[in-house]
Design a protein around this motif. Structure first.
Motif, PDB file in Angstrom:
ATOM      1  N   ASP A  84       2.462  19.268   5.423  1.00  0.00           N
ATOM      2  CA  ASP A  84       2.653  18.589   4.139  1.00  0.00           C
ATOM      3  C   ASP A  84       1.724  17.395   4.020  1.00  0.00           C
ATOM      4  O   ASP A  84       1.115  17.158   2.965  1.00  0.00           O
ATOM      5  CB  ASP A  84       4.108  18.131   3.992  1.00  0.00           C
ATOM      6  CG  ASP A  84       5.067  19.297   3.837  1.00  0.00           C
ATOM      7  OD1 ASP A  84       4.633  20.358   3.362  1.00  0.00           O
ATOM      8  OD2 ASP A  84       6.247  19.146   4.201  1.00  0.00           O
ATOM      9  N   ILE A  85       1.621  16.638   5.098  1.00  0.00           N
ATOM     10  CA  ILE A  85       0.768  15.448   5.086  1.00  0.00           C
ATOM     11  C   ILE A  85      -0.690  15.837   4.865  1.00  0.00           C
ATOM     12  O   ILE A  85      -1.415  15.196   4.094  1.00  0.00           O
ATOM     13  CB  ILE A  85       0.937  14.650   6.391  1.00  0.00           C
ATOM     14  CG1 ILE A  85       2.363  14.086   6.482  1.00  0.00           C
ATOM     15  CG2 ILE A  85      -0.083  13.520   6.480  1.00  0.00           C
ATOM     16  CD1 ILE A  85       2.679  13.411   7.806  1.00  0.00           C
TER      17      ILE A  85
ATOM     18  N   GLU B  61       0.831  -1.205   0.000  1.00  0.00           N
ATOM     19  CA  GLU B  61       0.000   0.000   0.000  1.00  0.00           C
ATOM     20  C   GLU B  61       0.864   1.254   0.000  1.00  0.00           C
ATOM     21  O   GLU B  61       0.589   2.215  -0.726  1.00  0.00           O
ATOM     22  CB  GLU B  61      -0.916  -0.014   1.226  1.00  0.00           C
ATOM     23  CG  GLU B  61      -1.997  -1.069   1.175  1.00  0.00           C
ATOM     24  CD  GLU B  61      -2.756  -1.181   2.484  1.00  0.00           C
ATOM     25  OE1 GLU B  61      -3.836  -1.801   2.492  1.00  0.00           O
ATOM     26  OE2 GLU B  61      -2.270  -0.645   3.499  1.00  0.00           O
ATOM     27  N   GLU B  62       1.903   1.248   0.800  1.00  0.00           N
ATOM     28  CA  GLU B  62       2.788   2.407   0.886  1.00  0.00           C
ATOM     29  C   GLU B  62       3.481   2.662  -0.445  1.00  0.00           C
ATOM     30  O   GLU B  62       3.569   3.810  -0.897  1.00  0.00           O
ATOM     31  CB  GLU B  62       3.832   2.180   1.986  1.00  0.00           C
ATOM     32  CG  GLU B  62       4.767   3.349   2.188  1.00  0.00           C
ATOM     33  CD  GLU B  62       5.715   3.141   3.355  1.00  0.00           C
ATOM     34  OE1 GLU B  62       6.792   3.768   3.356  1.00  0.00           O
ATOM     35  OE2 GLU B  62       5.377   2.354   4.260  1.00  0.00           O
TER      36      GLU B  62
ATOM     37  N   SER C 120       4.000   9.205   6.974  1.00  0.00           N
ATOM     38  CA  SER C 120       4.614   9.619   8.238  1.00  0.00           C
ATOM     39  C   SER C 120       6.046  10.108   8.087  1.00  0.00           C
ATOM     40  O   SER C 120       6.520  10.923   8.883  1.00  0.00           O
ATOM     41  CB  SER C 120       4.577   8.466   9.246  1.00  0.00           C
ATOM     42  OG  SER C 120       5.264   7.331   8.725  1.00  0.00           O
ATOM     43  N   ASP C 121       6.744   9.638   7.052  1.00  0.00           N
ATOM     44  CA  ASP C 121       8.135  10.064   6.837  1.00  0.00           C
ATOM     45  C   ASP C 121       8.263  11.078   5.696  1.00  0.00           C
ATOM     46  O   ASP C 121       9.367  11.357   5.230  1.00  0.00           O
ATOM     47  CB  ASP C 121       9.020   8.852   6.529  1.00  0.00           C
ATOM     48  CG  ASP C 121       8.578   8.114   5.275  1.00  0.00           C
ATOM     49  OD1 ASP C 121       7.450   8.382   4.795  1.00  0.00           O
ATOM     50  OD2 ASP C 121       9.346   7.272   4.764  1.00  0.00           O
TER      51      ASP C 121
ATOM     52  N   ASN D  96      -5.107   6.372   7.806  1.00  0.00           N
ATOM     53  CA  ASN D  96      -4.291   5.431   7.031  1.00  0.00           C
ATOM     54  C   ASN D  96      -3.286   6.159   6.147  1.00  0.00           C
ATOM     55  O   ASN D  96      -2.134   5.723   6.010  1.00  0.00           O
ATOM     56  CB  ASN D  96      -5.192   4.536   6.190  1.00  0.00           C
ATOM     57  CG  ASN D  96      -6.042   3.602   7.037  1.00  0.00           C
ATOM     58  OD1 ASN D  96      -5.658   3.239   8.152  1.00  0.00           O
ATOM     59  ND2 ASN D  96      -7.193   3.209   6.533  1.00  0.00           N
ATOM     60  N   LEU D  97      -3.703   7.260   5.531  1.00  0.00           N
ATOM     61  CA  LEU D  97      -2.784   8.027   4.691  1.00  0.00           C
ATOM     62  C   LEU D  97      -1.702   8.697   5.532  1.00  0.00           C
ATOM     63  O   LEU D  97      -0.540   8.779   5.119  1.00  0.00           O
ATOM     64  CB  LEU D  97      -3.555   9.077   3.885  1.00  0.00           C
ATOM     65  CG  LEU D  97      -4.397   8.551   2.725  1.00  0.00           C
ATOM     66  CD1 LEU D  97      -5.222   9.685   2.108  1.00  0.00           C
ATOM     67  CD2 LEU D  97      -3.519   7.911   1.651  1.00  0.00           C
ATOM     68  N   THR D  98      -2.072   9.173   6.708  1.00  0.00           N
ATOM     69  CA  THR D  98      -1.086   9.778   7.600  1.00  0.00           C
ATOM     70  C   THR D  98      -0.008   8.774   7.979  1.00  0.00           C
ATOM     71  O   THR D  98       1.187   9.096   8.036  1.00  0.00           O
ATOM     72  CB  THR D  98      -1.765  10.320   8.873  1.00  0.00           C
ATOM     73  OG1 THR D  98      -2.715  11.320   8.509  1.00  0.00           O
ATOM     74  CG2 THR D  98      -0.750  10.923   9.828  1.00  0.00           C
TER      75      THR D  98
END
Length: 323
Positions: free
Chosen positions: A249-250, A58-59, A242-243, A236-238
């Protein structure tokens, strides 16, 4: 959506037409954000792809989509200012059976990999909302590649949203499964009708003498957006981003994909003992304002409790046809 016209800061003629029609005839247009079915190019080889766990996959997919954001913009006329633009969530209620050589790349609740990304005109929030547009499957990569390219699968069976479809004779007596932002836009249109019926019943039963005939489109627009939230999708998107930088930005990444989020219509249309929905409407000229006074009920004013006010403003913006 017009696949040949991605939004690139300049309003398309069709979007401007919708904005003009909405003002001229008092119509709320609900427009799909557009689908992008081009292959998703990952940064892993075929062998590395096979070793990826679900969350890592997913990432990789989400970050690959944002790497290609310039090719996955809103499609005309979804940049229309006065319209509600609807993106798609990768979810449906169909039963997914095992299909060889096909994979579902998202297990968590996430936006559809097909759904176009914003922002809109002058960095306005677009899409406005997202809704369940059906899951889409991808071909399981078999041929060795240095960088895997995930391709969507064309199919008529589940998963997806179940819709009416013609048979071989052109008669509408069969069904099939589809997915994408058009499905989500259709379901939001249905929710809009639900809002309209509720508003009509409210005004007819209690406030018939001030029924807002010319304001229903804007009230529906406000209600649909007012009841939306990021919720689980944003969580989930956060986690995935996360990096990727700071919280601002997130939030920008999330907003580009899901706008104001997913609408909870029931929450707005029905009040509880500790929640009230207020509706106001009217016309304003340049330099004018409306002042709303909202005194607390005695039962609230006498208690020390957390209180929150959420306000949503909806309007139809006039356009200049010559610019």
């Amino acid at each position: 959506g017009d696949q040949s016209r991605h939004f690139n800061q300049i309003m398309s003629p069709l979007a401007r037409l919708l904005d003009w029609l909405s003002i001229k005839y008092g119509v709320l247009f609900i427009v799909s954000a557009g689908n992008h079915s081009s292959p998703i190019k990952l940064r892993v080889s075929t062998n590395e792809f096979k070793e990826l766990e679900n969350r890592n996959l997913e990432e990789e997919v989400v970050k690959a989509i944002f790497q290609e954001i310039r090719n996955r913009k809103l499609l005309s006329p979804s940049e229309s200012i006065n319209s509600l633009t609807i993106g798609s969530v990768h979810k449906d209620n169909s039963e997914l059976k095992h299909q060889p050589n096909k994979i579902d790349i998202f297990n968590r609740l996430l936006p559809s990999p097909l759904s176009a990304l914003g922002l809109g005109y002058r960095k306005s929030i677009k899409p406005d909302l997202v809704y369940y547009g059906g899951r889409v499957l991808f071909e399981n990569p078999i041929i060795n590649q240095e960088n895997v390219q995930l391709k969507t699968v064309a199919y008529r069976s589940a998963p997806g949203n179940k819709v009416a479809a013609p048979d071989s004779k052109g008669e509408i007596n069969k069904t099939m499964y589809t997915s994408g932002t058009s499905n989500a836009a259709a379901l939001i249109s249905r929710a809009g009708v639900y809002c309209y019926d509720t508003l009509r019943n409210l005004f007819n039963s209690q406030l018939a003498y001030i029924e807002p005939d010319n304001y229903y489109p804007l009230l529906i627009k406000a209600i649909l957006v007012h009841g939306s939230e990021w919720g689980e999708i944003a969580d989930n998107l956060t986690n995935i981003f996360s990096d990727a930088g700071n919280r601002r930005d997130i939030k920008n990444y999330i907003s580009k994909w899901i706008g104001n989020g997913y609408p909870d219509i029931e929450r707005i249309l029905y009040c509880t003992k500790n929640r009230v929905t207020l509706i106001g409407y009217g016309d304003l000229d340049d330099g004018e304002a409306h002042l709303y006074r909202l005194p607390l009920p005695p039962s609230f004013a006498s208690k020390k409790e957390w209180r929150r006010i959420s306000a949503t403003l909806a309007w139809f913006s006039p356009i200049s046809a010559s610019t």
